[in-house]
Every structure is written in structure tokens, then in C-alpha cells.
Design a protein around this motif. Structure first.
Motif, PDB file in Angstrom:
ATOM      1  N   THR A 169       0.919  -1.244   0.116  1.00  0.00           N
ATOM      2  CA  THR A 169      -0.062  -0.007  -0.119  1.00  0.00           C
ATOM      3  C   THR A 169       0.987   1.277   0.103  1.00  0.00           C
ATOM      4  OG1 THR A 169      -1.716  -1.038   1.204  1.00  0.00           O
ATOM      5  CG2 THR A 169      -1.969   1.322   1.275  1.00  0.00           C
ATOM      6  N   LYS A 170       0.397   2.104  -0.975  1.00  0.00           N
ATOM      7  CA  LYS A 170       1.513   3.487  -1.088  1.00  0.00           C
ATOM      8  C   LYS A 170       1.026   4.405   0.347  1.00  0.00           C
ATOM      9  CE  LYS A 170       2.831   6.997  -4.335  1.00  0.00           C
ATOM     10  NZ  LYS A 170       2.675   7.562  -5.678  1.00  0.00           N
ATOM     11  N   SER A 171       2.011   4.805   0.749  1.00  0.00           N
ATOM     12  CA  SER A 171       1.669   5.616   2.246  1.00  0.00           C
ATOM     13  C   SER A 171       1.783   7.149   1.638  1.00  0.00           C
ATOM     14  CB  SER A 171       2.893   5.343   3.106  1.00  0.00           C
ATOM     15  OG  SER A 171       2.687   6.153   4.227  1.00  0.00           O
ATOM     16  N   PRO A 172       0.735   7.962   2.362  1.00  0.00           N
ATOM     17  CA  PRO A 172       0.796   9.132   2.044  1.00  0.00           C
ATOM     18  C   PRO A 172       1.613  10.230   2.662  1.00  0.00           C
ATOM     19  CG  PRO A 172      -1.004   8.822   3.289  1.00  0.00           C
ATOM     20  CD  PRO A 172      -0.157   7.486   3.279  1.00  0.00           C
ATOM     21  N   TYR A 173       2.530   9.705   3.491  1.00  0.00           N
ATOM     22  CA  TYR A 173       3.325  10.492   4.407  1.00  0.00           C
ATOM     23  C   TYR A 173       4.718  10.847   4.092  1.00  0.00           C
ATOM     24  CZ  TYR A 173      -0.695   9.969   7.459  1.00  0.00           C
ATOM     25  OH  TYR A 173      -1.892   9.765   7.979  1.00  0.00           O
ATOM     26  N   LEU A 174       5.161  12.048   4.327  1.00  0.00           N
ATOM     27  CA  LEU A 174       6.639  12.819   4.157  1.00  0.00           C
ATOM     28  C   LEU A 174       6.948  13.340   5.194  1.00  0.00           C
ATOM     29  CD1 LEU A 174       8.544  13.665   1.753  1.00  0.00           C
ATOM     30  CD2 LEU A 174       7.301  15.713   1.901  1.00  0.00           C
ATOM     31  N   PHE A 194       0.390  21.950  12.567  1.00  0.00           N
ATOM     32  CA  PHE A 194      -0.066  22.930  11.378  1.00  0.00           C
ATOM     33  C   PHE A 194      -1.043  22.198  10.423  1.00  0.00           C
ATOM     34  CE2 PHE A 194       3.986  20.781  10.147  1.00  0.00           C
ATOM     35  CZ  PHE A 194       3.570  20.117   9.080  1.00  0.00           C
ATOM     36  N   GLU A 195      -1.724  22.801   9.237  1.00  0.00           N
ATOM     37  CA  GLU A 195      -2.530  21.995   8.622  1.00  0.00           C
ATOM     38  C   GLU A 195      -1.740  21.031   7.720  1.00  0.00           C
ATOM     39  OE1 GLU A 195      -5.616  22.962   5.132  1.00  0.00           O
ATOM     40  OE2 GLU A 195      -4.825  24.487   6.156  1.00  0.00           O
ATOM     41  N   GLY A 196      -2.286  19.821   8.156  1.00  0.00           N
ATOM     42  CA  GLY A 196      -1.829  18.525   7.411  1.00  0.00           C
ATOM     43  C   GLY A 196      -0.490  17.827   8.062  1.00  0.00           C
ATOM     44  N   GLY A 197      -0.190  18.185   9.241  1.00  0.00           N
ATOM     45  CA  GLY A 197       1.079  17.839   9.875  1.00  0.00           C
ATOM     46  C   GLY A 197       1.334  18.360  10.954  1.00  0.00           C
ATOM     47  N   ASN A 216       1.290  15.427   4.865  1.00  0.00           N
ATOM     48  CA  ASN A 216       0.723  14.485   4.228  1.00  0.00           C
ATOM     49  C   ASN A 216       1.050  14.876   2.698  1.00  0.00           C
ATOM     50  OD1 ASN A 216      -1.397  13.771   2.095  1.00  0.00           O
ATOM     51  ND2 ASN A 216      -2.624  12.908   3.753  1.00  0.00           N
ATOM     52  N   PHE A 217       1.744  14.069   1.790  1.00  0.00           N
ATOM     53  CA  PHE A 217       2.456  14.247   0.619  1.00  0.00           C
ATOM     54  C   PHE A 217       1.216  15.057  -0.401  1.00  0.00           C
ATOM     55  CE2 PHE A 217       3.692  13.228  -3.690  1.00  0.00           C
ATOM     56  CZ  PHE A 217       5.112  14.024  -3.613  1.00  0.00           C
ATOM     57  N   GLU A 218       0.097  15.034  -0.333  1.00  0.00           N
ATOM     58  CA  GLU A 218      -0.871  15.346  -0.956  1.00  0.00           C
ATOM     59  C   GLU A 218      -0.879  17.250  -0.655  1.00  0.00           C
ATOM     60  OE1 GLU A 218      -3.022  14.581  -3.588  1.00  0.00           O
ATOM     61  OE2 GLU A 218      -1.872  12.583  -3.499  1.00  0.00           O
ATOM     62  N   SER A 219      -0.817  17.351   0.640  1.00  0.00           N
ATOM     63  CA  SER A 219      -0.694  18.798   0.873  1.00  0.00           C
ATOM     64  C   SER A 219       0.631  19.310   0.475  1.00  0.00           C
ATOM     65  CB  SER A 219      -0.578  19.090   2.598  1.00  0.00           C
ATOM     66  OG  SER A 219      -1.922  18.177   3.285  1.00  0.00           O
ATOM     67  N   PHE A 220       1.805  18.734   0.760  1.00  0.00           N
ATOM     68  CA  PHE A 220       3.039  19.178   0.034  1.00  0.00           C
ATOM     69  C   PHE A 220       3.165  19.324  -1.381  1.00  0.00           C
ATOM     70  CE2 PHE A 220       7.504  18.356  -1.112  1.00  0.00           C
ATOM     71  CZ  PHE A 220       8.084  19.379  -0.192  1.00  0.00           C
ATOM     72  N   LYS A 221       2.656  18.581  -2.243  1.00  0.00           N
ATOM     73  CA  LYS A 221       3.018  18.542  -3.601  1.00  0.00           C
ATOM     74  C   LYS A 221       2.261  19.676  -4.216  1.00  0.00           C
ATOM     75  CE  LYS A 221      -0.526  15.298  -5.331  1.00  0.00           C
ATOM     76  NZ  LYS A 221      -0.867  14.197  -6.122  1.00  0.00           N
ATOM     77  N   ALA A 222       1.321  20.455  -3.526  1.00  0.00           N
ATOM     78  CA  ALA A 222       0.670  21.498  -4.120  1.00  0.00           C
ATOM     79  C   ALA A 222       1.829  22.817  -4.212  1.00  0.00           C
ATOM     80  CB  ALA A 222      -0.371  22.053  -3.239  1.00  0.00           C
ATOM     81  N   PHE A 223       2.882  22.757  -3.532  1.00  0.00           N
ATOM     82  CA  PHE A 223       3.978  23.673  -3.716  1.00  0.00           C
ATOM     83  C   PHE A 223       5.240  23.335  -4.460  1.00  0.00           C
ATOM     84  CE2 PHE A 223       1.142  23.927  -0.146  1.00  0.00           C
ATOM     85  CZ  PHE A 223       0.702  25.393  -0.026  1.00  0.00           C
ATOM     86  N   LYS A 224       5.868  24.311  -4.874  1.00  0.00           N
ATOM     87  CA  LYS A 224       6.906  23.863  -5.832  1.00  0.00           C
ATOM     88  C   LYS A 224       8.320  23.427  -5.123  1.00  0.00           C
ATOM     89  CE  LYS A 224       8.669  28.771  -6.150  1.00  0.00           C
ATOM     90  NZ  LYS A 224       8.698  29.956  -7.031  1.00  0.00           N
ATOM     91  N   ASN A 225       8.275  23.702  -3.581  1.00  0.00           N
ATOM     92  CA  ASN A 225       9.400  23.221  -3.048  1.00  0.00           C
ATOM     93  C   ASN A 225       9.392  23.237  -1.410  1.00  0.00           C
ATOM     94  OD1 ASN A 225      10.040  26.038  -2.460  1.00  0.00           O
ATOM     95  ND2 ASN A 225      11.256  26.365  -4.218  1.00  0.00           N
TER      96      ASN A 225
END
Length: 379
Positions: A169-174, A194-197, A216-225
Motif C-alpha cells: 500500500t502506498k503511504s501518503p506521508y513525507l 500545522f494544517e496537514g501535519g 501528508n504528501f498531498e498537502s506538500f505537492k501543491a507547492f513547488k519546494n
């Protein structure tokens, strides 16, 4: 250069906290132990770097003085929500802050002094047949042992080879970790949501501040870095903004790790005794994964010594006893960890809970007790 033999009493796959602690323990009892670690020492790792005092008796037994290494004594705790509500309390048992760079290196040196064999290699496969393990490495070594301890971390290609359920199962956490220099209390560990972590903050040796957050990686990937994510998400927590903005980074780039899984793992797979993050991963919100890794190593090592001393008469009996002791020691704190993490992942509910904790301040130390164990008993 000493020649490494091909047969051992115990082979430990992974030379982190659990792996090195178990190797030192077993070698002190005159067992022939090999540790296979893929990385060189010393090395920084993504980790909260706060450890409960529950492990101090065991470290004394292993000959490790964390305070001589510069560890910071910690007995205060701060918690904030995404809306910047803050609560402070004392830590019932207390703990200390020390970097993995420092502690792993000290354990490595102690292992060498204890006549543990160490090789830098990657394990490709572990086979069990006729009461014996064959460990196959990337460098084409075939090594044999009576027991194998799996202490290779959160996830590995070996998990795929062993067909472990969680790896499917792919995990969503970073997670992201860095060290900074600046002002922060020596005796405090803080956990700021903070929101998402959430992000842990505490001092380690050399007056460095460890900052380690999970999101959560979904929260993180919305930003460029990472920098943009921190500016637009993490810094909405004013306590985190203060720490990040008023300190000087000591790493050229933060360390990151992805695919962090909190799914259920079996403590024994194909007769391999799993320890540390290889066996389980408690939510960082509860901040005690390092001590759990060390505690699991002590449980496994004590039982293996009893087996070689004929106090435990079969592999089956040893494995059943390990599962019993593992569940007795960790099952409850893992359950509390999941509940706490789920509650704080819901911002409105977490704000309500914080009000409750402010009205009844005695509740928070009781929650902490349920995730931090008791002083380890040494046999």
C-alpha cells in the motif's frame, strides 16, 4: 584487515538504534554477531531525536552514557494547535535530546569494542531452511546464522522480498528534518501542529536544535519546494514561524523521507525477529519511536540469549514469547498514538480538545505516560 566468517549465531540486518543495541547486547553474552548496514557511519537521519528516559537503564547496561555525549536533559513539553493555542506541561518520566549522527556513531564504536562484526552492504534476500538462515547480500556474500534480527528501518526492498502486507500500500506521508542554531530551551520538547501535519522541536548535543516535521504528501505537492511549503503552510503556526525565522540552518538542504507507513506490521516474518521501525512505527505526534526501537532490541536480545542458554527450548517458543512481550509492551501505546494522531488531524476537534486540556491540565501527562512506557528492567 580481519576476515569476516561466513557463519554466525545472529545476523542483524540494519545498524541503527535497534540493530546496534541488540548486537552489543548479544555480543556481551558471548554470542557471535554480525551487523549488515548499507550506509557508512556517522550519518544524519530523518528523526525527531527525542528519547524517553525509559531506556537509560538499558543504555547503562550497554555502556552508553548519553549525557557524556552531550545529550540534553528534557523534562518539559509544549503542544500547540493549528490555531496557535498552546499548552505546556511536565514530562512524567522525562527524556533527552541527542542526534542520530552522534548516537548511532557511539553505538557503532561500542559494537566494535564489543567484538561485533560489521560490514557495509545491502541485504538482497533472507532464506530460512532446516532451522538455519541464509542471508544474501548485494556484494554476493552468502552468510548463515541461527537467528536473524530485522532492524533495517521503515521500509526496504527486503520487505518486498518477504511479501510483507504493508509494503503493498502506498503511504501518503513525507517527513523533513534539519538542524538549526539559535535560541530554544534546553529542557523542552515542543510539538506544533500545522494544517496537514506537525513538527517536533528540541535541542540535541552541541546546542543544535532539531526540527523534524511530517506532513501528508498531498498537502506538500501543491507547492513547488520545501521553502514555499514552509512559508505558506507551516508558518501559519506562529510558534513554528518564530523558530524557523530566528535560527540559522546548519544543513545545506533539509533531509527528506517519503512513503512513511503507519500500517500494521508483523513483529515476526519468515522467522525473522523484527525490531524498531521494521516492526512498528508510532505516530511522531507521540514522539517516542527511538525508545521503542531500543526497547524492542532489548526484548529480542534477552530472549535469544535465553535460547542459547537453553532457558527457551525451541524457536517456536521464542517467537511466541517475543510476540507476547512485544504486544504487552507496545500494543497499548500504539493504539493511544493512533487515537491522538487522528484527533489532532481534525483541526476543529483538536481546538476543542485543547480547551479541555487547559481546563483539566492533569489529563495531558496521563496521555504522555501511555505512550512513554516505564523504566526498562534489565535481566
Amino acid at each position: 584487515m580481519n576476515t569476516i566468517p561466513s557463519t554466525f549465531d545472529v545476523i542483524v540486518v540494519g545498524g541503527g538504534l535497534a540493530g546496534l543495541s541488540s548486537a552489543i547486547h548479544l555480543s556481551r553474552q558471548q554470542l557471535n554477531v554480525l551487523v549488515i548496514e548499507k550506509n557508512s557511519y556517522p550519518k544524519h537521519k530523518v528523526c525527531g531525536e527525542y528519547i524517553s528516559n525509559e531506556v537509560l537503564p538499558y543504555f547503562n547496561y550497554l555502556g552508553i552514557d548519553v549525557f557524556a555525549l552531550g545529550a540534553k536533559k528534557i523534562d518539559k513539553f509544549q503542544l500547540s494547535t493549528t490555531k496557535n493555542k498552546l499548552i505546556s506541561t511536565s514530562l512524567p518520566l522525562g527524556g533527552f535530546g541527542i542526534s542520530r549522527f552522534c548516537l548511532d556513531h557511539a553505538l557503532e564504536q561500542k559494537a566494535i569494542d564489543s567484538d561485533v562484526s560489521l560490514i557495509q552492504d545491502t541485504v538482497d534476500d533472507v532464506r530460512f531452511n532446516n532451522e538455519q538462515f541464509t542471508v544474501v547480500t548485494k556484494n554476493q556474500k552468502q552468510l548463515k546464522s541461527k537467528f536473524v534480527i530485522g532492524a533495517y528501518g521503515k521500509r526496504s526492498n527486503l520487505d518486498v522480498k518477504l511479501n510483507r502486507q504493508f509494503i503493498k500500500t502506498k503511504s501518503p506521508y513525507l517527513a523533513v528534518k534539519t538542524h538549526v542554531k539559535g535560541s530554544f530551551p534546553n529542557d523542552m520538547v515542543a510539538l506544533h501542529n500545522f494544517e496537514g501535519g506537525y513538527c517536533g522541536v528540541s535541542k540535541v548535543e552541541g546546542d543544535k536544535i532539531n526540527l523534524c516535521y511530517i506532513t501528508n504528501f498531498e498537502s506538500f505537492k501543491a507547492f513547488k519546494n520545501i521553502e514555499e511549503f514552509q512559508e505558506k503552510v507551516i508558518f501559519k503556526n506562529t510558534y513554528l514561524k518564530q523558530v524557523f525565522k530566528t535560527t540559522i540552518p546548519l544543513f545545506e538542504q533539509p533531509l527528506t523521507i517519503s512513503q512513511i507507513s503507519f500500517d500494521h506490521k508483523k513483529p515476526i516474518e519468515n522467522h525473522i525477529i523484527m525490531c524498531g521501525d521494521t516492526a512498528t512505527l508510532i505516530h511522531p505526534l507521540c514522539g517516542n519511536g527511538m525508545s521503542m526501537a531500543i526497547r524492542s532490541a532489548q526484548i529480542a536480545s534477552t530472549l535469544i540469549v535465553k535460547f542459547f542458554n537453553s532457558e527457551i527450548t525451541s524457536r517456536d517458543a521464542l517467537e511466541k514469547q517475543y510476540l507476547r512481550e512485544w504486544n504487552t509492551t507496545f500494543k497499548s501505546r500504539l493504539k493511544v498514538g493512533r487515537i491522538v494522531a487522528n484527533l489532532f488531524n481534525r483541526p476543529h476537534l483538536s481546538e476543542f480538545l485543547m480547551k479541555g486540556l487547559q481546563w483539566f491540565p492533569g489529563i495531558l501527562p496521563q496521555i504522555i505516560k501511555r505512550t512513554h512506557g516505564k523504566l526498562m528492567q534489565i535481566e
